[in-house]
Scaffold this motif. Structure first.
Motif, PDB file in Angstrom:
ATOM      1  N   ASP A 194      -7.292   5.848  10.446  1.00  0.00           N
ATOM      2  CA  ASP A 194      -8.325   5.937  11.480  1.00  0.00           C
ATOM      3  C   ASP A 194      -7.722   6.375  12.812  1.00  0.00           C
ATOM      4  O   ASP A 194      -8.266   7.240  13.509  1.00  0.00           O
ATOM      5  CB  ASP A 194      -9.014   4.578  11.659  1.00  0.00           C
ATOM      6  N   GLN A 195      -6.589   5.779  13.165  1.00  0.00           N
ATOM      7  CA  GLN A 195      -5.951   6.115  14.430  1.00  0.00           C
ATOM      8  C   GLN A 195      -5.344   7.523  14.398  1.00  0.00           C
ATOM      9  O   GLN A 195      -5.344   8.229  15.409  1.00  0.00           O
ATOM     10  CB  GLN A 195      -4.866   5.085  14.767  1.00  0.00           C
ATOM     11  N   ALA A 196      -4.839   7.936  13.237  1.00  0.00           N
ATOM     12  CA  ALA A 196      -4.276   9.286  13.109  1.00  0.00           C
ATOM     13  C   ALA A 196      -5.346  10.343  13.363  1.00  0.00           C
ATOM     14  O   ALA A 196      -5.100  11.346  14.046  1.00  0.00           O
ATOM     15  CB  ALA A 196      -3.662   9.470  11.726  1.00  0.00           C
ATOM     16  N   VAL A 197      -6.539  10.122  12.829  1.00  0.00           N
ATOM     17  CA  VAL A 197      -7.645  11.062  13.043  1.00  0.00           C
ATOM     18  C   VAL A 197      -8.032  11.081  14.523  1.00  0.00           C
ATOM     19  O   VAL A 197      -8.270  12.145  15.109  1.00  0.00           O
ATOM     20  CB  VAL A 197      -8.849  10.683  12.163  1.00  0.00           C
ATOM     21  N   ASN A 255      -6.780   3.070  -5.672  1.00  0.00           N
ATOM     22  CA  ASN A 255      -6.495   1.680  -5.284  1.00  0.00           C
ATOM     23  C   ASN A 255      -5.064   1.485  -4.774  1.00  0.00           C
ATOM     24  O   ASN A 255      -4.465   0.414  -4.955  1.00  0.00           O
ATOM     25  CB  ASN A 255      -6.764   0.725  -6.449  1.00  0.00           C
ATOM     26  N   LEU A 256      -4.542   2.516  -4.120  1.00  0.00           N
ATOM     27  CA  LEU A 256      -3.206   2.416  -3.528  1.00  0.00           C
ATOM     28  C   LEU A 256      -3.272   2.069  -2.038  1.00  0.00           C
ATOM     29  O   LEU A 256      -2.270   1.694  -1.436  1.00  0.00           O
ATOM     30  CB  LEU A 256      -2.460   3.745  -3.700  1.00  0.00           C
ATOM     31  N   ILE A 257      -4.466   2.216  -1.466  1.00  0.00           N
ATOM     32  CA  ILE A 257      -4.654   2.052  -0.025  1.00  0.00           C
ATOM     33  C   ILE A 257      -5.392   0.751   0.253  1.00  0.00           C
ATOM     34  O   ILE A 257      -6.341   0.402  -0.446  1.00  0.00           O
ATOM     35  CB  ILE A 257      -5.475   3.222   0.548  1.00  0.00           C
ATOM     36  N   GLY A 258      -4.949   0.040   1.305  1.00  0.00           N
ATOM     37  CA  GLY A 258      -5.625  -1.165   1.756  1.00  0.00           C
ATOM     38  C   GLY A 258      -5.952  -1.066   3.233  1.00  0.00           C
ATOM     39  O   GLY A 258      -5.955   0.017   3.823  1.00  0.00           O
ATOM     40  N   GLU A 259      -6.199  -2.211   3.847  1.00  0.00           N
ATOM     41  CA  GLU A 259      -6.638  -2.239   5.233  1.00  0.00           C
ATOM     42  C   GLU A 259      -5.591  -1.701   6.202  1.00  0.00           C
ATOM     43  O   GLU A 259      -5.916  -1.069   7.212  1.00  0.00           O
ATOM     44  CB  GLU A 259      -7.015  -3.672   5.622  1.00  0.00           C
ATOM     45  N   ASN A 260      -4.308  -1.912   5.922  1.00  0.00           N
ATOM     46  CA  ASN A 260      -3.257  -1.497   6.851  1.00  0.00           C
ATOM     47  C   ASN A 260      -3.161   0.018   6.973  1.00  0.00           C
ATOM     48  O   ASN A 260      -3.123   0.568   8.076  1.00  0.00           O
ATOM     49  CB  ASN A 260      -1.912  -2.078   6.401  1.00  0.00           C
ATOM     50  N   LEU A 261      -3.122   0.716   5.835  1.00  0.00           N
ATOM     51  CA  LEU A 261      -3.054   2.178   5.900  1.00  0.00           C
ATOM     52  C   LEU A 261      -4.394   2.772   6.330  1.00  0.00           C
ATOM     53  O   LEU A 261      -4.436   3.871   6.886  1.00  0.00           O
ATOM     54  CB  LEU A 261      -2.613   2.752   4.556  1.00  0.00           C
ATOM     55  N   ARG A 262      -5.471   2.038   6.080  1.00  0.00           N
ATOM     56  CA  ARG A 262      -6.773   2.516   6.563  1.00  0.00           C
ATOM     57  C   ARG A 262      -6.801   2.530   8.090  1.00  0.00           C
ATOM     58  O   ARG A 262      -7.276   3.492   8.715  1.00  0.00           O
ATOM     59  CB  ARG A 262      -7.906   1.634   6.042  1.00  0.00           C
ATOM     60  N   MET A 263      -6.273   1.465   8.704  1.00  0.00           N
ATOM     61  CA  MET A 263      -6.215   1.429  10.167  1.00  0.00           C
ATOM     62  C   MET A 263      -5.351   2.563  10.700  1.00  0.00           C
ATOM     63  O   MET A 263      -5.687   3.211  11.696  1.00  0.00           O
ATOM     64  CB  MET A 263      -5.670   0.078  10.642  1.00  0.00           C
ATOM     65  N   GLU A 265       0.859  -1.185   0.000  1.00  0.00           N
ATOM     66  CA  GLU A 265       0.000   0.000   0.000  1.00  0.00           C
ATOM     67  C   GLU A 265       0.895   1.235   0.000  1.00  0.00           C
ATOM     68  O   GLU A 265       2.036   1.179   0.466  1.00  0.00           O
ATOM     69  CB  GLU A 265      -0.907   0.016   1.239  1.00  0.00           C
ATOM     70  N   LEU A 266       0.353   2.361  -0.493  1.00  0.00           N
ATOM     71  CA  LEU A 266       1.156   3.577  -0.598  1.00  0.00           C
ATOM     72  C   LEU A 266       0.279   4.811  -0.442  1.00  0.00           C
ATOM     73  O   LEU A 266      -0.769   4.934  -1.078  1.00  0.00           O
ATOM     74  CB  LEU A 266       1.864   3.626  -1.953  1.00  0.00           C
ATOM     75  N   LEU A 267       0.723   5.736   0.410  1.00  0.00           N
ATOM     76  CA  LEU A 267       0.086   7.045   0.554  1.00  0.00           C
ATOM     77  C   LEU A 267       1.134   8.116   0.265  1.00  0.00           C
ATOM     78  O   LEU A 267       2.239   8.066   0.807  1.00  0.00           O
ATOM     79  CB  LEU A 267      -0.481   7.232   1.964  1.00  0.00           C
ATOM     80  N   TYR A 268       0.764   9.073  -0.577  1.00  0.00           N
ATOM     81  CA  TYR A 268       1.671  10.161  -0.965  1.00  0.00           C
ATOM     82  C   TYR A 268       1.097  11.479  -0.491  1.00  0.00           C
ATOM     83  O   TYR A 268      -0.039  11.833  -0.807  1.00  0.00           O
ATOM     84  CB  TYR A 268       1.819  10.174  -2.487  1.00  0.00           C
ATOM     85  N   LEU A 269       1.888  12.215   0.315  1.00  0.00           N
ATOM     86  CA  LEU A 269       1.469  13.515   0.827  1.00  0.00           C
ATOM     87  C   LEU A 269       2.512  14.556   0.460  1.00  0.00           C
ATOM     88  O   LEU A 269       3.692  14.409   0.784  1.00  0.00           O
ATOM     89  CB  LEU A 269       1.328  13.463   2.359  1.00  0.00           C
ATOM     90  N   SER A 270       2.082  15.612  -0.210  1.00  0.00           N
ATOM     91  CA  SER A 270       2.974  16.713  -0.557  1.00  0.00           C
ATOM     92  C   SER A 270       2.324  18.016  -0.115  1.00  0.00           C
ATOM     93  O   SER A 270       1.229  18.358  -0.558  1.00  0.00           O
ATOM     94  CB  SER A 270       3.234  16.742  -2.069  1.00  0.00           C
ATOM     95  N   ALA A 280      -5.175  13.574   0.817  1.00  0.00           N
ATOM     96  CA  ALA A 280      -4.169  12.693   0.210  1.00  0.00           C
ATOM     97  C   ALA A 280      -4.580  11.234   0.358  1.00  0.00           C
ATOM     98  O   ALA A 280      -4.460  10.434  -0.579  1.00  0.00           O
ATOM     99  CB  ALA A 280      -2.805  12.928   0.859  1.00  0.00           C
ATOM    100  N   TYR A 281      -5.085  10.888   1.533  1.00  0.00           N
ATOM    101  CA  TYR A 281      -5.541   9.514   1.782  1.00  0.00           C
ATOM    102  C   TYR A 281      -6.700   9.153   0.845  1.00  0.00           C
ATOM    103  O   TYR A 281      -6.700   8.085   0.211  1.00  0.00           O
ATOM    104  CB  TYR A 281      -5.971   9.368   3.243  1.00  0.00           C
ATOM    105  N   ASP A 282      -7.693  10.032   0.761  1.00  0.00           N
ATOM    106  CA  ASP A 282      -8.859   9.759  -0.084  1.00  0.00           C
ATOM    107  C   ASP A 282      -8.452   9.600  -1.545  1.00  0.00           C
ATOM    108  O   ASP A 282      -8.976   8.728  -2.256  1.00  0.00           O
ATOM    109  CB  ASP A 282      -9.893  10.872   0.051  1.00  0.00           C
ATOM    110  N   GLN A 283      -7.547  10.443  -1.993  1.00  0.00           N
ATOM    111  CA  GLN A 283      -7.090  10.359  -3.377  1.00  0.00           C
ATOM    112  C   GLN A 283      -6.388   9.027  -3.633  1.00  0.00           C
ATOM    113  O   GLN A 283      -6.684   8.340  -4.618  1.00  0.00           O
ATOM    114  CB  GLN A 283      -6.145  11.519  -3.688  1.00  0.00           C
ATOM    115  N   CYS A 284      -5.474   8.650  -2.755  1.00  0.00           N
ATOM    116  CA  CYS A 284      -4.753   7.389  -2.936  1.00  0.00           C
ATOM    117  C   CYS A 284      -5.682   6.187  -2.795  1.00  0.00           C
ATOM    118  O   CYS A 284      -5.498   5.164  -3.462  1.00  0.00           O
ATOM    119  CB  CYS A 284      -3.597   7.288  -1.942  1.00  0.00           C
ATOM    120  N   LYS A 285      -6.689   6.304  -1.950  1.00  0.00           N
ATOM    121  CA  LYS A 285      -7.677   5.231  -1.814  1.00  0.00           C
ATOM    122  C   LYS A 285      -8.475   5.075  -3.107  1.00  0.00           C
ATOM    123  O   LYS A 285      -8.716   3.956  -3.581  1.00  0.00           O
ATOM    124  CB  LYS A 285      -8.614   5.530  -0.644  1.00  0.00           C
TER     125      LYS A 285
END
Length: 410
Positions: free
Chosen positions: A151-154, A140-148, A48-53, A132-137
């Motif tokens: 959730d915890q970051a929020v 199809n770059l985001i899966g269950e691991n980055l989703r968890m 999985e991959l999340l990109y934030l700039s 950034a998360y919504d865009q990567c989701k």
């Protein structure tokens, strides 16, 4: 369990903000960015991959079993930016943070709560992270691991903002830029030209409205977003970005912040926008990479405001919030201590999703296959009783394995 969370990041703490542009994906076209990120994910074997700039950081947050070290980082950034210079790659150990496991998650949560921002307590970062998360989701770059993790970051960010004063009297890059702009004693009728209608410029517009500026013209690729900002002002107007070269009404302040990775305001375009006017203009560029070409700043009379020059004001903001930052760090430390249990419980819940389905399938198979003949011989009331008994057993059985597993964890 958490070791596969990895981060490569370059922030304002390690480099001049201009240098962050060496590590971003060099495209402002969403479809091209999607393809580049998907290629990075596949090429480097990332789950999985999340990109934030943002204006003061670039972060690649991913989940993988691969070992992430300096060799990995060099190859990774060669693919991110094929034009990156060898001397920059040679100093990655000084510029790029490589974080794994709990360190990666702690940094991610620190970012979400704006504890690692140049402007501490800037609530805008959580919105940027979510976008950034919504865009990567969506890509199809985001899966269950980055989703968890998200959730915890929020959860962490909201808790810190609710239980400390880190976000009191909110300060942001935008508000600091406005503070500096106000030193030039502009009239309320100053002609303000805004290029870009993202979060940063939307926030800039709120501050402009707060200071009662009235003459604001907004250009953006998506016209509807420009219209939303322009509607804030008595004499606000909105145009499509492609119309910018045709604008001939002059300006006193030019505010630029877009997702473009190349200068939007070139010397030739700037000359057109001036339309023969002379005098000193206020130029505000809150983009990384910068959207106003350096030649414009060097060759025309201007007061130039950009992110690097706001560091002094940002330090004053940090001094004001230092005590609250310490409180936030203590809260985060407590949360991090509980994190393995939280993630283990969440993984357990995911693993248990099939339990109700499988129990229901057993019940249906018992009624309709294994004991089909016997059930068919029952009278209506007896059959109804048997079905109610099985439904009761189904509901009760679903909770037994979950309860047992939780007792093992806790």
């Amino acid at each position: 369990m958490l070791d596969n969370y990895k981060i490569l990041t370059v922030t304002h703490k390690r480099v001049n903000l201009h240098s962050i542009s060496d590590f971003v994906v060099k495209t402002s076209d969403p479809s091209a960015l999607k393809m580049r990120l998907q290629d990075l994910k596949e090429q480097f074997g990332l789950d999985e991959l999340l990109y934030l700039s943002t204006c003061n950081r670039v972060m690649y947050f991913f989940h993988t079993e691969r070992n992430v070290d300096q060799v990995f980082a060099v190859e990774f950034f060669k693919q991110v930016n094929p034009q990156i210079e060898d001397d920059i790659l040679g100093t990655l150990d000084e510029t790029v943070q490589i974080l794994e496991g709990m360190d990666a998650l702690e940094h991610y949560f620190t970012v979400s709560a704006s504890m690692d921002s140049m402007v501490i307590g800037e609530r805008q970062i959580l919105g940027q992270l979510r976008d950034a998360y919504d865009q990567c989701k969506d890509w199809n770059l985001i899966g269950e691991n980055l989703r968890m993790a998200m959730d915890q970051a929020v959860t962490v960010a909201k808790s810190i903002y609710s239980n400390t004063r880190i976000g009191d009297k909110p300060v942001s890059i935008a508000s600091l830029a406005i503070q500096k702009m106000m030193r030039y004693h502009l009239t309320k009728e100053a002609r303000i030209l805004i290029v870009g209608a993202g979060q940063t410029n939307a926030l800039m517009a709120k501050f402009l409205d707060k200071h009662h500026f009235t003459e604001v013209t907004v250009f953006n690729r998506t016209l509807s977003k420009a219209e939303e900002i322009a509607a804030t002002f008595p004499h606000g107007r909105a145009f499509d970005l492609k119309e910018l070269p045709n604008y001939r009404e002059g300006f006193d302040v030019l505010i630029v912040c877009t997702s473009a990775t190349e200068p939007v305001i070139t010397p030739s375009l700037y000359t057109q926008l001036l339309n023969g006017e002379e005098g000193t203009k206020v130029l505000i560029d809150l983009s990384i990479p910068h959207n106003i070409a350096p030649e414009v700043v060097a060759n025309f009379e201007n007061h130039y405001i950009e992110i690097e020059g706001l560091r002094a004001l940002a330090k004053e903001n940090l001094a004001f919030r230092e005590l609250e930052v310490q409180k936030a760090k203590a809260m985060l430390a407590d949360f991090i201590e509980e994190l393995p249990k939280i993630f283990q419980q969440r993984r357990l819940e995911i693993a248990m999703r099939q339990v109700p389905v499988e129990i229901k399938a057993v019940k249906d198979r018992a009624l309709n296959e294994v004991f089909q003949k016997e059930v068919a011989q029952l009278d209506t009331s007896t059959r109804a009783l048997v079905e109610r008994m099985l439904e009761y057993m189904e509901k009760k059985c679903i909770g037994i394995p979950m309860k047992a597993a939780k007792e093992v964890i806790f």
